[in-house]
Design a protein around this motif. Structure first.
Motif, PDB file in Angstrom:
ATOM      1  N   VAL A 125       0.856  -1.201   0.000  1.00  0.00           N
ATOM      2  CA  VAL A 125       0.000   0.000   0.000  1.00  0.00           C
ATOM      3  C   VAL A 125       0.888   1.246   0.000  1.00  0.00           C
ATOM      4  N   GLY A 126       1.934   1.227   0.823  1.00  0.00           N
ATOM      5  CA  GLY A 126       2.864   2.357   0.870  1.00  0.00           C
ATOM      6  C   GLY A 126       3.625   2.511  -0.433  1.00  0.00           C
ATOM      7  N   VAL A 127       4.079   1.381  -0.986  1.00  0.00           N
ATOM      8  CA  VAL A 127       4.882   1.455  -2.208  1.00  0.00           C
ATOM      9  C   VAL A 127       4.019   1.875  -3.402  1.00  0.00           C
ATOM     10  N   ILE A 128       2.756   1.465  -3.420  1.00  0.00           N
ATOM     11  CA  ILE A 128       1.865   1.940  -4.498  1.00  0.00           C
ATOM     12  C   ILE A 128       1.738   3.467  -4.400  1.00  0.00           C
ATOM     13  N   GLY A 129       1.544   3.982  -3.179  1.00  0.00           N
ATOM     14  CA  GLY A 129       1.461   5.443  -3.020  1.00  0.00           C
ATOM     15  C   GLY A 129       2.739   6.118  -3.493  1.00  0.00           C
ATOM     16  N   TRP A 130       3.860   5.595  -3.033  1.00  0.00           N
ATOM     17  CA  TRP A 130       5.156   6.227  -3.371  1.00  0.00           C
ATOM     18  C   TRP A 130       5.481   6.097  -4.862  1.00  0.00           C
ATOM     19  N   LEU A 131       5.517   4.848  -5.375  1.00  0.00           N
ATOM     20  CA  LEU A 131       5.986   4.663  -6.757  1.00  0.00           C
ATOM     21  C   LEU A 131       4.875   4.810  -7.802  1.00  0.00           C
ATOM     22  N   ILE A 156      -6.035  18.653 -13.344  1.00  0.00           N
ATOM     23  CA  ILE A 156      -5.555  19.544 -12.279  1.00  0.00           C
ATOM     24  C   ILE A 156      -5.990  18.997 -10.920  1.00  0.00           C
ATOM     25  N   ARG A 157      -7.267  18.667 -10.830  1.00  0.00           N
ATOM     26  CA  ARG A 157      -7.769  18.154  -9.551  1.00  0.00           C
ATOM     27  C   ARG A 157      -7.182  16.764  -9.258  1.00  0.00           C
ATOM     28  N   ILE A 158      -7.113  15.954 -10.290  1.00  0.00           N
ATOM     29  CA  ILE A 158      -6.586  14.598 -10.086  1.00  0.00           C
ATOM     30  C   ILE A 158      -5.146  14.671  -9.560  1.00  0.00           C
ATOM     31  N   CYS A 159      -4.348  15.559 -10.139  1.00  0.00           N
ATOM     32  CA  CYS A 159      -2.939  15.647  -9.704  1.00  0.00           C
ATOM     33  C   CYS A 159      -2.826  16.118  -8.251  1.00  0.00           C
ATOM     34  N   LYS A 160      -3.703  17.037  -7.855  1.00  0.00           N
ATOM     35  CA  LYS A 160      -3.659  17.487  -6.454  1.00  0.00           C
ATOM     36  C   LYS A 160      -3.916  16.294  -5.540  1.00  0.00           C
ATOM     37  N   GLU A 161      -4.909  15.482  -5.897  1.00  0.00           N
ATOM     38  CA  GLU A 161      -5.236  14.343  -5.035  1.00  0.00           C
ATOM     39  C   GLU A 161      -4.140  13.281  -5.093  1.00  0.00           C
ATOM     40  N   GLU A 162      -3.574  13.090  -6.290  1.00  0.00           N
ATOM     41  CA  GLU A 162      -2.503  12.076  -6.404  1.00  0.00           C
ATOM     42  C   GLU A 162      -1.287  12.479  -5.572  1.00  0.00           C
ATOM     43  N   SER A 163      -1.032  13.785  -5.447  1.00  0.00           N
ATOM     44  CA  SER A 163       0.168  14.144  -4.686  1.00  0.00           C
ATOM     45  C   SER A 163      -0.057  13.895  -3.186  1.00  0.00           C
ATOM     46  N   PHE A 164      -1.298  14.048  -2.741  1.00  0.00           N
ATOM     47  CA  PHE A 164      -1.610  13.633  -1.366  1.00  0.00           C
ATOM     48  C   PHE A 164      -1.428  12.115  -1.223  1.00  0.00           C
ATOM     49  N   HIS A 165      -1.855  11.374  -2.236  1.00  0.00           N
ATOM     50  CA  HIS A 165      -1.714   9.906  -2.179  1.00  0.00           C
ATOM     51  C   HIS A 165      -0.246   9.506  -2.092  1.00  0.00           C
ATOM     52  N   GLN A 166       0.572  10.230  -2.855  1.00  0.00           N
ATOM     53  CA  GLN A 166       1.994   9.887  -2.853  1.00  0.00           C
ATOM     54  C   GLN A 166       2.592  10.133  -1.470  1.00  0.00           C
ATOM     55  N   ARG A 167       2.224  11.266  -0.884  1.00  0.00           N
ATOM     56  CA  ARG A 167       2.766  11.582   0.447  1.00  0.00           C
ATOM     57  C   ARG A 167       2.338  10.570   1.492  1.00  0.00           C
ATOM     58  N   GLN A 168       1.039  10.140   1.438  1.00  0.00           N
ATOM     59  CA  GLN A 168       0.604   9.175   2.457  1.00  0.00           C
ATOM     60  C   GLN A 168       1.396   7.876   2.298  1.00  0.00           C
ATOM     61  N   GLY A 169       1.700   7.488   1.057  1.00  0.00           N
ATOM     62  CA  GLY A 169       2.466   6.255   0.836  1.00  0.00           C
ATOM     63  C   GLY A 169       3.870   6.391   1.409  1.00  0.00           C
ATOM     64  N   TYR A 170       4.479   7.527   1.142  1.00  0.00           N
ATOM     65  CA  TYR A 170       5.854   7.744   1.603  1.00  0.00           C
ATOM     66  C   TYR A 170       5.899   7.795   3.129  1.00  0.00           C
ATOM     67  N   GLU A 171       4.913   8.447   3.726  1.00  0.00           N
ATOM     68  CA  GLU A 171       4.853   8.553   5.195  1.00  0.00           C
ATOM     69  C   GLU A 171       4.645   7.169   5.817  1.00  0.00           C
ATOM     70  N   LEU A 172       3.813   6.355   5.166  1.00  0.00           N
ATOM     71  CA  LEU A 172       3.588   4.980   5.653  1.00  0.00           C
ATOM     72  C   LEU A 172       4.914   4.201   5.633  1.00  0.00           C
ATOM     73  N   LEU A 173       5.647   4.347   4.528  1.00  0.00           N
ATOM     74  CA  LEU A 173       6.915   3.611   4.399  1.00  0.00           C
ATOM     75  C   LEU A 173       7.949   4.113   5.402  1.00  0.00           C
ATOM     76  N   MET A 174       7.996   5.438   5.597  1.00  0.00           N
ATOM     77  CA  MET A 174       8.917   6.012   6.595  1.00  0.00           C
ATOM     78  C   MET A 174       8.645   5.400   7.975  1.00  0.00           C
ATOM     79  N   THR A 175       7.347   5.284   8.291  1.00  0.00           N
ATOM     80  CA  THR A 175       6.958   4.714   9.592  1.00  0.00           C
ATOM     81  C   THR A 175       7.425   3.258   9.688  1.00  0.00           C
ATOM     82  N   MET A 176       7.199   2.502   8.608  1.00  0.00           N
ATOM     83  CA  MET A 176       7.618   1.092   8.642  1.00  0.00           C
ATOM     84  C   MET A 176       9.139   0.974   8.736  1.00  0.00           C
ATOM     85  N   MET A 177       9.855   1.869   8.077  1.00  0.00           N
ATOM     86  CA  MET A 177      11.326   1.813   8.101  1.00  0.00           C
ATOM     87  C   MET A 177      11.874   2.128   9.500  1.00  0.00           C
TER      88      MET A 177
END
Ligand code: FAQ
Length: 317
Positions: A125-131, A156-177
């Motif tokens: 789930v985290g890696v899908i968000g990140w990559l 425009i709207r889709i990209c705004k939401e996707e960038s939130f998705h990317q951050r949540q994935g990265y934050e999830l992975l940071m937590t797991m690391m």
């Protein structure tokens, strides 16, 4: 741009709109090939968002905490929203949404290769968000300047939401690391499995891409597949370093002359297999979508009956 002028004049005005970097709008005259290209691309994108709900949706009931569950639910709902307004954008070109759905569930229209891989652990789930969302943003930010107005604005709207998705994935992975050794191993394993399929999301190499040249000339696409793939690699390598994971490519290294990262050969035979319907989860994904469509038949029938009754009542009034 009305359709009353001669065909050559219509074509000339269309080319002028493109040259002036203006937007083509739904009632404007467009060449048949432009319309067909836009419908294909928007429909494939819409299908990708809808099918893309499945790999992560698989983890909603097994998210490790209420917080992670709420985030994941919101993300998957966002993908549904993206699909719906992309289908609406396709309808502005005269496409019929039922027909597009039928083509998807009968395997006659494509969706992104990436969603045909399984999600084996919560780290996926985290890696899908990140990559995956990271690659999607890289590909879609330039599409905010695409020549077809409704698609560019949806982006425009889709990209705004996707960038939130990317951050949540990265934050999830940071937590797991920051967690246990076994959590770190899960993140590395998920990265190993999703890295190469993420690079394939950008499509075939430019030399084998039948649509790029025409779509660049019409300013539908703003960069080629290989340009965007390179941009994604350059953006992601420092993120992997910060995370503490190794990208599974022994040939990945900085090229000071090019000022880009060199990377190893992509397995295009695998890409072709997956796009042709023979990836690890293609059959499962399409069968699940077909079952959801069949299960929803009563909702569509009820909505149509309600609309008909309301029209009858309004007519009588
Ligand atoms: N998978 O000549 P090109 C997301 C097909 S959304 C499957 O290079 P083009 C959000 C291509 O359609 C991800 N098929 O074509 C999310 C064409 O087929 P055709 C989707 C692929 O159009 C995140 C043929 O190969 N994004 O991730 C793929 O110029 C997380 C020849 O290719 C979009 O759709 C592929 N990877 O360039 C959701 C963005 N690549 O019709 C949930 C908009 C190529 O000739 C969780 N689309 N093909 O039979 C685009 O930017 C372009 O359409 C490309 C392909 C770049 C995908």
């Amino acid at each position: 741009m009305t359709a009353t002028a001669e065909p050559a004049e219509l074509e000339r005005r269309f080319e002028e709109v493109i040259a002036r970097e203006e937007r083509v709008e739904p009632r404007d005259w467009v060449p048949d090939d432009y319309r067909a290209t836009m419908i294909r691309m928007i429909a494939q994108h819409a299908h990708s968002e809808i099918i893309g709900m499945q790999p992560e949706g698989n983890w909603i009931t097994r998210a490790p905490s209420l917080r992670r569950k709420a985030i994941l639910l919101a993300k998957v709902q966002d993908e549904a929203g993206h699909g719906l307004y992309l289908y609406s954008a396709a309808e502005t070109l005269g496409a019929d949404r039922d027909e597009l759905t039928r083509k998807l569930i009968e395997g006659r229209q494509k969706y992104s290769s990436i969603f045909n891989y399984p999600t084996l652990s919560f780290a996926d789930v985290g890696v899908i968000g990140w990559l995956v969302d990271g690659a999607a943003i890289c590909n879609q930010v330039p599409l905010c300047r695409s020549s077809y107005g409704p698609y560019a604005r949806a982006m425009i709207r889709i990209c705004k939401e996707e960038s939130f998705h990317q951050r949540q994935g990265y934050e999830l992975l940071m937590t797991m690391m920051r967690g246990s050794d076994s959590q770190r191993r899960m993140v590395q394993d998920a990265t190993d499995r999703w890295w190469w399929p993420s690079l394939m999301m950008f499509g075939p190499p430019d030399a084998d891409s039948p649509h790029t040249e025409r779509s660049m000339a019409w300013k539908i696409k703003r960069h080629t597949n290989d340009e965007l793939r390179q941009r994604f690699v350059d953006m992601t390598v420092p993120q992997a370093d910060a995370l503490g994971v190794t990208l599974p490519d022994p040939d990945l290294r900085w090229n000071a002359e090019r000022e880009h990262y060199d990377f190893g050969a992509i397995d295009w035979a695998e890409f072709k297999r997956v796009v042709a319907g023979n990836g690890p989860c293609n059959a499962e994904r399409v069968a699940h979508r077909r079952a959801a469509h069949d299960d929803g038949a009563w909702v569509r029938e009820a909505a149509a009956a309600h609309a008909a009754r309301r029209a009858e009542r309004d007519g009588a009034a």
